[in-house]
Design an enzyme around this catalytic site. Sequence first.
Site, short mmCIF file in Angstrom:
data_model
loop_
_atom_site.label_atom_id
_atom_site.label_comp_id
_atom_site.label_asym_id
_atom_site.label_seq_id
_atom_site.Cartn_x
_atom_site.Cartn_y
_atom_site.Cartn_z
CG ASP A 104 19.11 -1.80 1.18
OD1 ASP A 104 19.85 -2.24 0.28
OD2 ASP A 104 18.63 -2.52 2.08
CD GLU A 108 -15.88 -5.08 -8.08
OE1 GLU A 108 -15.62 -4.38 -7.08
OE2 GLU A 108 -16.21 -6.29 -8.00
#
Length: 732
Positions: free
Chosen positions: A534, A614
Amino acid sequence: MSIQITPAKKLFTLHTAHTSYQMWADERGILHHLYYGPAIGDDDLRPTEFYSDCGFSPNPAGVEVRDYSLDTMSQEYTGCGVGDYRISCLSVSNPDGSPLADLRYVDAKVLPGKYALPGLPASFDGDDDCQTLQITLKDAVTGLTVILLYGVFEKADFITRAALIQNGGDAPMQLHKAASACLDLPFGKWELIHFHGRHCMERQPERAPLPFAVQTLRSARGASSHHHNPFAILAAPHTTEDAGDCLGAMLVYSGNFKIECEVSQLHSTRLVAGISDDDFTWTLAPGETFTTPEVLFSYTTNGLGELSRQYHRFLQHSVIRSSWKERPRPILINNWEATYMNFDGERIYAIAKQAHELGVEMMVLDDGWFGERVDDSSGLGDWWVNEEKLGCSLSDLIARIRGLGMQFGIWIEPEMVCYGTKLYAEHPEWVLSAPGRTPATGRSQLVLDMGRKDVVDYLYGIFSALLRDNDISYIKWDMNRNITDLFSRALPAGRQGEAAHRYMLGLYDLLERLTTQFPDVLFEGCSGGGGRFDAGMLHYFPQIWCSDDTDPIQRLKIQYGTSFGYPPCSMGSHVSASPNHQTGRHTPLSTRAVVAMAGAFGYELDLGLLSDEEKAQIRTQIETCRQLQPLLIDGRYDRLTDAMTDTYFTAWQFTAPDASRAAVSLVVVDPKPTPWPIHITLKGLDPEAHYRDSRTGKVYTGAALCHAGLTLPILAGDYTAVQILLDRVDPE
Ligand code: GLA
C-alpha cells in the site's frame, strides 16, 4: 492559481492541469460538493434548481424549505445523526452521550506547500507546486471541529485529502468513525474496480456496476491485507484502458481500512474512505486532535492506463521517499526458495559466489539466521545472530560476501515474537493479548503491541544496532501473520478501541526513525508476499515483495492487478525454480525472467543446480535487465492485454519518457492448436519516429506499430515468452 476562492459566494475551486474540483458553502453553512472531473475553467456550478422534496428525507432544524435535506445533497464531509442516512464520515459519542454532529462552515484558508500529517505517512511536494486548502467545519453545540485538508498537485493531476478532528468542547468525547474523505458524485453511472485476493494471489481486479446498495472494501486484519487493497477505481461504464472517465481513491494507510460506496435513492454515488470503524473508538480529550490518514484522488478522461500512469508517477515523485526510487535496484539473489531455513554460512557463501559469477550484485540472507530459529515455530524476537548455525559471525559472513564484490541484505520480522524466546519470557505483556485468554497464533507467531512506546524503542535499539554494526545494504521487512486478540496491556479498558490504529502509529514511528537514520539502505516491505502492499508502506519502502507466489504464470495476474495502482518498479519479483514451489508448474527459465523483469528483479533458487546452458541464459538475462531498468524507473507502463480475460497470451510494454526506446514483453499462457496469429498493437510511441524491432531487425514507424501492430510467429510449447526491444533509429 491551483486554488481559487470566491469569498462572496463561498465558492472553492481546485484546479489541476486537466481536472477541476468545486465546493460551495451555502448560507446555512453546509459545504456542498459540486464537481470533480475534467477541467471546467472558472465556471460557477452552484445549482440554480434545488433538489426535489424527497419524502422521508428530513430538513435540518430551522429550515422550512422541504426540498432542503442533508439526505439528498452532495457534501464534502458529513456529520452524523442529523438527517443524512447514507454512509457517513463520522460517528461520535458526545459528552452527554448523544451521537450527533452537525458540521457547518467556519472559514477557509490557502496555505503554501503541502500539509503534513503528524505521525502518518503522506504525500509531499516533489517538483510539483502544491498548495493546501484548509476548510474548517464546526458543530455549534459541542464545539467539535473538523478541518478538511486538500493538497492540490497541479501538474500531477492529484487532489489529496485528510481530516483533522478536534474536540472543541470542555469534556472528553469519543469517535467511533473518523473517515479521511467523502467524495459525492452527484451524477453518472459508475463501475467499481477493486483488488481482492488471498495469500499467494493478491490484487485480482474485479469490475462491476455499483448497485443500489452499500459496497464495502475493508481489512480487519491489522494490515492492509492480501484480501482487499486500500485502492478503488470508479470508472464510467465504457471506460477502457485507453479511453473514458475514471477516478482513483488510494489510502496512504497500512492498517484496518474501509472504502465504502453507496448509490443513493437519487442515483448519486458516495465514496467514503478511511480507517475502518470496526472495533474502532478513539477518546478525544478537550483540545485534542485526531489525524486521519490521507487519500489520494486522481481523475482522467483517458482511460485506466492513464489513471495507472498518474498513480505510478505520483507515488514515485510524491509518496515514496527513498533515494532508491530513482536508481536501478541491485540485482539480487535471495536464499529463501533455495534453502528455506536449512543453511549455514558456507551454503550462503556458495550461493552468493555462484550468483556473483553470473553477474548478480547482492546476496540476501532470508529467514532463519537468528535466535533458535530452526523452523517457523520458533525464534522470532531473539535477534541475536545464531553463530552456531551459521558457523561464523554475521560480520565474517558479510565480509566474505563483500569480498566477492557483492552487497549484502538481510531479512527481519520486527513486529513478531514466538513462544519460547527470551523476549517473550521477559516481556509477555508486550504481546497483543487479553487477560485470561490464550491468544490465537498465526504461523506459530504472536504479535507485538506496536502501539507501546517501550516496544518501539526496544525494536529501534535492536535494528539500528544491526544496521550500524554491519555492512548491510538492504533490509527485507516482513510481517507474517494478521492480528487477533487485539488488546493492549498499555491501554485502559475504555481505550482498547484505539489499539489497532496505535499499532500503526508505532510502526510508522519505527519506520520513520530507521529509514531516516539509514537513508542509503534499500528497504523492501513484505507481509507473506504482498499482504501490506500500500501507499503507506511505499512512503518508507521503495519496493515491496509482490507475492509469495513466484509461479510466473500466476504472477502475470498478480502483477497485472498490482499495476493498476502501483509502479512496476515497486513490485519485488524473482526468478524461482521449476517446477514452481507454490504450484508445481514447469515453466521455461526465459519466461520466469521475462515476468520477473516487470518488477524489482532478482533470483530466488539454487543456481548451482542449473545446467551450463541455463547459467549462460542468466548472464544474458542480467544484461537485458540492466537495459530495461531505466524504463521501469521512469518509463511509461502499458497493459497491452487483459491478464484476467485474454486467455491466449499476456503482454505489456515499457516506454522511455522521450519515446526513444520501448520494451514489449509477451507470455503465451495457453498455446492453441491451429493457432490464430499473435498480434499486438503498441502504445505511446512517437508516430513519426522510426523504430527497429530487435527480434527481426525490421524498422517500422511508431504509427505503424501503434495502429497496424506486430504479428509474431506461432509460439508453441509451454508458456513461451518473447521480449522485443524497439529503439528509435534514423530513417533509412
Ligand atoms: C514470508 C516471505 C517470504 C520469506 C518467508 C520467510 O513468507 O514472504 O519471502 O521471507 O516469509 O519466513
